[in-house]
Enzyme design. Structure first.
Site, PDB file in Angstrom:
ATOM      1  CG  ASP A  40      14.376 -27.965 -19.806  1.00 49.79           C
ATOM      2  OD1 ASP A  40      15.411 -28.664 -19.734  1.00 49.79           O
ATOM      3  OD2 ASP A  40      13.251 -28.452 -20.056  1.00 49.79           O
ATOM      4  CD  GLU A  41      18.600 -31.683 -17.562  1.00 49.47           C
ATOM      5  OE1 GLU A  41      19.321 -31.934 -16.595  1.00 49.47           O
ATOM      6  OE2 GLU A  41      18.315 -32.507 -18.440  1.00 49.47           O
TER       7      GLU A  41
HETATM    8  O1  TDX Z   1      17.615 -45.584 -19.210  1.00 52.53           O
HETATM    9  C1  TDX Z   1      17.002 -44.555 -18.867  1.00 52.53           C
HETATM   10  N1  TDX Z   1      15.823 -44.695 -18.182  1.00 52.53           N
HETATM   11  C2  TDX Z   1      15.104 -43.614 -17.726  1.00 52.53           C
HETATM   12  O2  TDX Z   1      14.045 -43.801 -17.101  1.00 52.53           O
HETATM   13  C3  TDX Z   1      17.482 -43.233 -19.147  1.00 52.53           C
HETATM   14  C4  TDX Z   1      18.775 -43.044 -19.905  1.00 52.53           C
HETATM   15  C5  TDX Z   1      16.748 -42.164 -18.714  1.00 52.53           C
HETATM   16  N2  TDX Z   1      15.599 -42.341 -18.009  1.00 52.53           N
HETATM   17  C6  TDX Z   1      14.825 -41.159 -17.576  1.00 52.53           C
HETATM   18  C7  TDX Z   1      15.603 -40.066 -16.888  1.00 52.53           C
HETATM   19  C8  TDX Z   1      14.872 -38.823 -17.316  1.00 52.53           C
HETATM   20  O3  TDX Z   1      13.772 -38.553 -16.454  1.00 52.53           O
HETATM   21  O4  TDX Z   1      14.324 -40.570 -18.784  1.00 52.53           O
HETATM   22  C9  TDX Z   1      14.339 -39.147 -18.698  1.00 52.53           C
HETATM   23  C10 TDX Z   1      15.192 -38.599 -19.825  1.00 52.53           C
HETATM   24  O5  TDX Z   1      16.534 -38.933 -19.535  1.00 52.53           O
HETATM   25  P1  TDX Z   1      17.750 -38.497 -20.510  1.00 52.53           P
HETATM   26  O6  TDX Z   1      17.433 -38.955 -21.880  1.00 52.53           O
HETATM   27  O7  TDX Z   1      19.016 -38.925 -19.876  1.00 52.53           O
HETATM   28  O8  TDX Z   1      17.596 -36.896 -20.522  1.00 52.53           O
HETATM   29  P2  TDX Z   1      17.582 -35.791 -19.351  1.00 52.53           P
HETATM   30  O9  TDX Z   1      18.291 -36.265 -18.152  1.00 52.53           O
HETATM   31  O10 TDX Z   1      16.164 -35.333 -19.169  1.00 52.53           O
HETATM   32  O11 TDX Z   1      18.468 -34.624 -20.055  1.00 52.53           O
HETATM   33  C11 TDX Z   1      18.301 -34.310 -21.457  1.00 52.53           C
HETATM   34  O12 TDX Z   1      17.508 -33.173 -21.654  1.00 52.53           O
HETATM   35  C12 TDX Z   1      18.041 -31.907 -21.331  1.00 52.53           C
HETATM   36  C13 TDX Z   1      19.656 -34.127 -22.132  1.00 52.53           C
HETATM   37  O13 TDX Z   1      20.471 -35.253 -21.888  1.00 52.53           O
HETATM   38  C14 TDX Z   1      20.327 -32.850 -21.666  1.00 52.53           C
HETATM   39  O14 TDX Z   1      21.545 -32.648 -22.387  1.00 52.53           O
HETATM   40  C15 TDX Z   1      19.412 -31.694 -21.920  1.00 52.53           C
HETATM   41  O15 TDX Z   1      19.966 -30.510 -21.411  1.00 52.53           O
END
Ligand code: TDX
Ligand code: NAD
Length: 356
Positions: free
Chosen positions: A140-141
């Site tokens: 969805d990104e």
């Molecule tokens: O340490 C952290 N602290 C934090 O606040 C990390 C790793 C992330 N976050 C936040 C960033 C995002 O708003 O949490 C949310 C989720 O982060 P991620 O787990 O890195 O996911 P996101 O960036 O949303 O992307 C994920 O979902 C869509 C997947 O990694 C992608 O592959 C997918 O397409």
């Protein structure tokens, strides 16, 4: 059914292959370059512990889609009835630090796979040609960032904002153009954030579980109010199998379980589960630490899944709490694997994506 899964040693791919192997009519080929987030341990366990007569056949192909010749040779060898293309660099923070591998794997890799697929597909006999499908698994990104209201649907214009999202958007466009120009029978799906067993612990949910379990500080980016639409892995796999089987050629399907939560609320729920498991460290929420924001941090994702529900009859089965309980217990039971995997991949649970 000869099924080629690319990225089958990753989080979603390995869960998908385990499900595909439960149908003994399937022969599943796992094509993966074995990158830092890869493991075939869960697939190997399934094959070792279940009577092989009741499972499908399985073969691993160590191939990097960046290599055109290896990709073509793999396709000639597999001669697939169905391709499920998941291979990609997938972590937004890493795409900020080092975008190169995202362009190479997600764009060039998809291009090589499409070209190889087109070459074998045009020589298929009439029957195989009419049933073959190339299923491209996306995110969805690609649609960008939402404000407080609204949801993404199949009609939403693309507006990617991170190198990861832009590389996935490019791959979606390539896949659709191979359909419109060459007639390759493709179908696409765009899913929201997955969580569940086997996700590499650089991502929010497994990272938080690890940090809470080890009584270390839990990093929340910015004010912790960014929203993601969480879907348990098994629900995504159900949807992928439906799209691969019944999805209409040339169409895309948005997948999401209407599980919107702020990052802060996700972390608080994990902390509550941990309080029950390790009461002497409670309350785990004291470990939360607000850190500098992710550059270009998308504010909110939300999927409107009406199309896949109405046209393919999909619906999610797990509540966030149920999925999260299963996930936390899996990580705790697999802590040894977890730590061994991380140290062997030179990842130290450090902050990524802030080296501008
Ligand atoms: O340490 C952290 N602290 C934090 O606040 C990390 C790793 C992330 N976050 C936040 C960033 C995002 O708003 O949490 C949310 C989720 O982060 P991620 O787990 O890195 O996911 P996101 O960036 O949303 O992307 C994920 O979902 C869509 C997947 O990694 C992608 O592959 C997918 O397409
Ligand atoms: P992952 O990082 O856990 O696994 C990706 C796998 O692809 C790895 O095993 C890696 O080695 C392999 N790969 C990468 N580049 C390759 C190349 N050039 N050649 C061969 N193999 C290569 O990712 P994941 O979370 O399982 O995501 C799988 C797919 O689903 C990705 O396309 C991702 O964009 C998409 N997706 C993920 C989510 C999510 O929340 N995780 C949500 C929506 C869509």
């Amino acid at each position: 059914m000869r099924i080629l899964v690319t990225g089958g040693a990753g989080f979603i791919g390995s869960n998908l292959i385990q499900r595909l192997l439960l149908n003994k009519e399937n022969k599943v080929f796992n094509l993966d370059k074995m990158g830092y987030a890869s493991s075939t341990k869960s697939i190997d366990n399934l094959l070792a512990n279940i009577n092989s007569k009741s499972l499908g056949k399985y073969e691993f192909l160590n191939v990097d889609l960046e290599n055109k010749l290896d990709t073509q040779n793999a396709l000639d060898y597999v001669f697939p009835d169905l391709i499920m293309h998941l291979a990609a660099e997938s972590h937004v923070d890493r795409s900020i630090d080092r975008p190169d591998s995202f362009i190479a794997s997600n764009i060039i890799g998809t291009f090589n796979l499409l070209e190889s697929s087109r070459k074998i597909w045009r020589n298929f006999d009439k029957k195989k040609k009419s049933t073959f499908k190339f299923h491209h698994i996306s995110t969805d990104e690609v649609f960008g960032s939402l404000g407080k209201t609204g949801s993404f649907s199949e009609e939403t214009p693309y507006k990617p904002r991170s190198p990861y999202a832009a590389s996935k958007a490019s791959s979606d466009h390539l896949v659709l153009s191979w359909h419109h120009t060459y007639g390759l029978p493709v179908v696409l799906s765009n899913c929201s954030n997955n969580y569940g067993p086997g996700q590499f612990p650089e991502k929010l949910i497994p990272l938080t579980i690890y940090k809470a379990y080890r009584n270390q500080s839990i990093p929340l980016y910015g004010d912790g109010e960014n929203v993601r639409d969480w879907l348990f892995i098994d629900d995504h796999i159900d949807a992928l199998l439906l799209v691969a089987k019944q999805g209409v050629i040339g169409e895309s399907y948005c997948i999401g379980g209407q599980g919107e939560k702020s990052n802060k609320n996700v972390v608080l729920e994990i902390c509550k589960i941990m309080d029950k498991i390790i009461p002497f460290n409670a309350p785990h929420k004291k470990l939360i630490s607000y850190v500098s924001d992710r550059p270009g941090h998308d504010k909110r994702y939300s999927i409107n899944p009406s199309k896949i529900k109405k046209e393919l009859g999909w619906k999610s089965k797990y509540t966030f709490r149920e999925g999260l309980e299963k996930t936390v217990h899996w990580y705790i039971n697999n802590l040894e694997w977890y730590e061994k995997t991380i140290t062997s991949k030179e990842y130290n649970f450090e902050r990524l994506g802030n080296k501008l």
